[in-house]
Design a protein around this motif. Structure first.
Motif, PDB file in Angstrom:
ATOM      1  N   ASP A 148      49.060  44.407  47.454  1.00 11.66           N
ATOM      2  CA  ASP A 148      49.008  45.579  48.328  1.00 11.66           C
ATOM      3  C   ASP A 148      47.634  46.235  48.277  1.00 11.66           C
ATOM      4  OD1 ASP A 148      51.654  45.200  49.079  1.00 11.66           O
ATOM      5  OD2 ASP A 148      52.445  46.725  47.709  1.00 11.66           O
ATOM      6  N   VAL A 149      47.038  46.310  47.086  1.00  9.67           N
ATOM      7  CA  VAL A 149      45.679  46.857  46.951  1.00  9.67           C
ATOM      8  C   VAL A 149      44.713  46.015  47.784  1.00  9.67           C
ATOM      9  CG1 VAL A 149      43.751  47.247  45.353  1.00  9.67           C
ATOM     10  CG2 VAL A 149      46.080  47.892  44.674  1.00  9.67           C
ATOM     11  N   GLY A 173      44.289  54.809  47.107  1.00  6.21           N
ATOM     12  CA  GLY A 173      44.651  55.538  45.893  1.00  6.21           C
ATOM     13  C   GLY A 173      46.118  55.360  45.551  1.00  6.21           C
ATOM     14  N   GLU A 174      46.976  55.436  46.565  1.00  4.18           N
ATOM     15  CA  GLU A 174      48.421  55.257  46.366  1.00  4.18           C
ATOM     16  C   GLU A 174      48.726  53.873  45.804  1.00  4.18           C
ATOM     17  OE1 GLU A 174      52.105  54.437  49.388  1.00  4.18           O
ATOM     18  OE2 GLU A 174      50.683  55.988  49.998  1.00  4.18           O
ATOM     19  N   GLU A 175      48.131  52.851  46.407  1.00  3.64           N
ATOM     20  CA  GLU A 175      48.406  51.475  45.973  1.00  3.64           C
ATOM     21  C   GLU A 175      47.831  51.192  44.582  1.00  3.64           C
ATOM     22  OE1 GLU A 175      50.613  49.829  47.334  1.00  3.64           O
ATOM     23  OE2 GLU A 175      50.670  50.511  49.410  1.00  3.64           O
ATOM     24  N   VAL A 176      46.666  51.724  44.278  1.00  9.07           N
ATOM     25  CA  VAL A 176      46.089  51.552  42.941  1.00  9.07           C
ATOM     26  C   VAL A 176      46.991  52.217  41.903  1.00  9.07           C
ATOM     27  CG1 VAL A 176      44.167  52.212  41.430  1.00  9.07           C
ATOM     28  CG2 VAL A 176      43.703  51.198  43.670  1.00  9.07           C
ATOM     29  N   GLY A 213      50.856  51.584  37.431  1.00 12.88           N
ATOM     30  CA  GLY A 213      52.157  51.891  36.855  1.00 12.88           C
ATOM     31  C   GLY A 213      53.119  50.713  36.822  1.00 12.88           C
ATOM     32  N   ALA A 214      52.690  49.586  37.314  1.00 18.06           N
ATOM     33  CA  ALA A 214      53.572  48.420  37.433  1.00 18.06           C
ATOM     34  C   ALA A 214      53.701  47.668  36.117  1.00 18.06           C
ATOM     35  CB  ALA A 214      53.045  47.478  38.511  1.00 18.06           C
ATOM     36  N   ASP A 215      54.852  47.028  35.943  1.00 16.75           N
ATOM     37  CA  ASP A 215      55.019  46.125  34.802  1.00 16.75           C
ATOM     38  C   ASP A 215      54.419  44.767  35.178  1.00 16.75           C
ATOM     39  OD1 ASP A 215      56.894  44.809  36.451  1.00 16.75           O
ATOM     40  OD2 ASP A 215      58.603  45.759  35.459  1.00 16.75           O
ATOM     41  N   GLU A 216      54.370  43.863  34.220  1.00 15.63           N
ATOM     42  CA  GLU A 216      53.726  42.569  34.471  1.00 15.63           C
ATOM     43  C   GLU A 216      54.400  41.771  35.582  1.00 15.63           C
ATOM     44  OE1 GLU A 216      52.237  40.016  31.465  1.00 15.63           O
ATOM     45  OE2 GLU A 216      51.856  41.676  30.098  1.00 15.63           O
TER      46      GLU A 216
END
Length: 108
Positions: free
Chosen positions: A65-66, A45-48, A53-56
């Motif tokens: 990481d997922v 859940g944390e990695e997702v 929330g990540a930019d491209e």
């Protein structure tokens, strides 16, 4: 049953070593099987969330990481990466993938 501390989080295997190399003294313990599985699910859940929330630019790293957590979860379930890929490939063959970008809005 394991004591599931609300403190701490599951970290990659080399993180304590990296912390020591930076001059700190990490406090760690090895989770039992039940706690490990719960913490892996939390980590997923944390990695997702980080991926979402990540930019491209940082998204590929977060997605990796997922994948690492997914592989660990699969191994915990007794499924190696090759078998997991076979399952994924079978589902893709049966139901397709997502390459065509189809969005379903319901039936008439």
């Amino acid at each position: 049953m394991d004591t599931y501390s609300s403190h701490g989080k599951l970290v990659r295997d080399r993180i304590p070593q990296i912390i020591r190399e930076r001059g700190a003294d990490p406090v760690t313990y090895v989770a039992g099987p039940d706690e490990y599985r719960r913490r892996l699910r939390d980590k997923l859940g944390e990695e997702v969330a980080e991926f979402l929330g990540a930019d491209e630019e940082s998204a590929p790293e977060e997605l990796a990481d997922v994948m690492e957590v997914v592989r660990a979860l699969a191994m915990d379930l007794g499924v190696d990466a090759d078998h997991l890929e076979k399952i994924r490939d079978g589902k893709a063959g049966e139901r397709g993938g997502f390459a065509k970008r189809i969005v379903w809005t319901g039936n008439r």
